[in-house]
Write an enzyme that holds these catalytic residues in place. Sequence first.
Site, short mmCIF file in Angstrom:
data_model
loop_
_atom_site.label_atom_id
_atom_site.label_comp_id
_atom_site.label_asym_id
_atom_site.label_seq_id
_atom_site.Cartn_x
_atom_site.Cartn_y
_atom_site.Cartn_z
CB CYS A 76 -0.90 -0.05 1.22
SG CYS A 76 -1.17 1.51 2.05
CD GLU A 77 0.10 5.15 -4.21
OE1 GLU A 77 0.78 4.58 -5.08
OE2 GLU A 77 -0.58 6.15 -4.43
CG HIS A 78 -2.35 5.81 0.96
ND1 HIS A 78 -3.62 5.37 0.66
CD2 HIS A 78 -2.03 6.72 0.02
CE1 HIS A 78 -4.04 5.99 -0.42
NE2 HIS A 78 -3.11 6.81 -0.83
CG HIS A 79 -0.72 3.16 5.79
ND1 HIS A 79 -1.87 3.10 5.04
CD2 HIS A 79 -0.96 4.03 6.80
CE1 HIS A 79 -2.78 3.91 5.57
NE2 HIS A 79 -2.25 4.47 6.63
CD GLN A 117 -8.10 -4.24 -3.27
OE1 GLN A 117 -7.78 -4.18 -2.09
NE2 GLN A 117 -9.15 -4.93 -3.69
CG HIS A 145 -5.75 -3.13 2.16
ND1 HIS A 145 -5.16 -2.20 1.34
CD2 HIS A 145 -6.60 -3.83 1.38
CE1 HIS A 145 -5.66 -2.31 0.12
NE2 HIS A 145 -6.54 -3.29 0.12
ZN ZN Z 1 -2.64 1.71 3.64
#
Ligand code: ZN
Length: 185
Positions: A76-79, A117, A145
């Site tokens: 996941c590119e946010h976390h 995703q 996730h």
């Molecule tokens: Zn994430």
Amino acid sequence: MVDKHKIEQAVKLLLEGIGEDPNREGLKETPARIGRMYEEIFRGMDQDASEHLSKTFSVENSEMVLERDIVFYSTCEHHLLPFYGKAHVAYVPDGKVVGLSKLARTVEVYAARPQIQEQMTGQIADAIMEHLAPKGVMVMLEAEHMCMTMRGVKKPGSKTMTVAVRGCFAKDEMLQNRFWQMIKG
Ligand code: ZN
């Protein structure tokens, strides 16, 4: 190209940032290890789906082809935490098909990058539309996730499902229903 040296420096800083001593025995090799690991899990950065989708075979029939339960691991590119699950990829050929393993390879190319995703689902569908030029494509991803399960709202087992439809699938509800039937069994 993944710059392993940069990653090593960043991991060292990150360890210092959380109050660790990057020079203690257990952590000494960690930056280099993560450098090598990132090279592997982000290998999709250097890959193009066309490599896998350009080798096609001619066919007469134009019945749906479905490859289901393609296991994938992405980040996941946010976390920068993993999300992983299954991809189901279907298309209706227009005179040509690819080897079945190539659909899984295409999923892998897009999984092995920092991802969202929803975006990944669309990228797989678009790549198949572009390089194979079928009558239509339908892709469904179901994934857990880690950023939802080990932190934040902490909902283990919850799954995110995303769908992308292109071409004839967009207009044909019966075809879509057949897709859902086939991935259920
Ligand atoms: Zn994430």
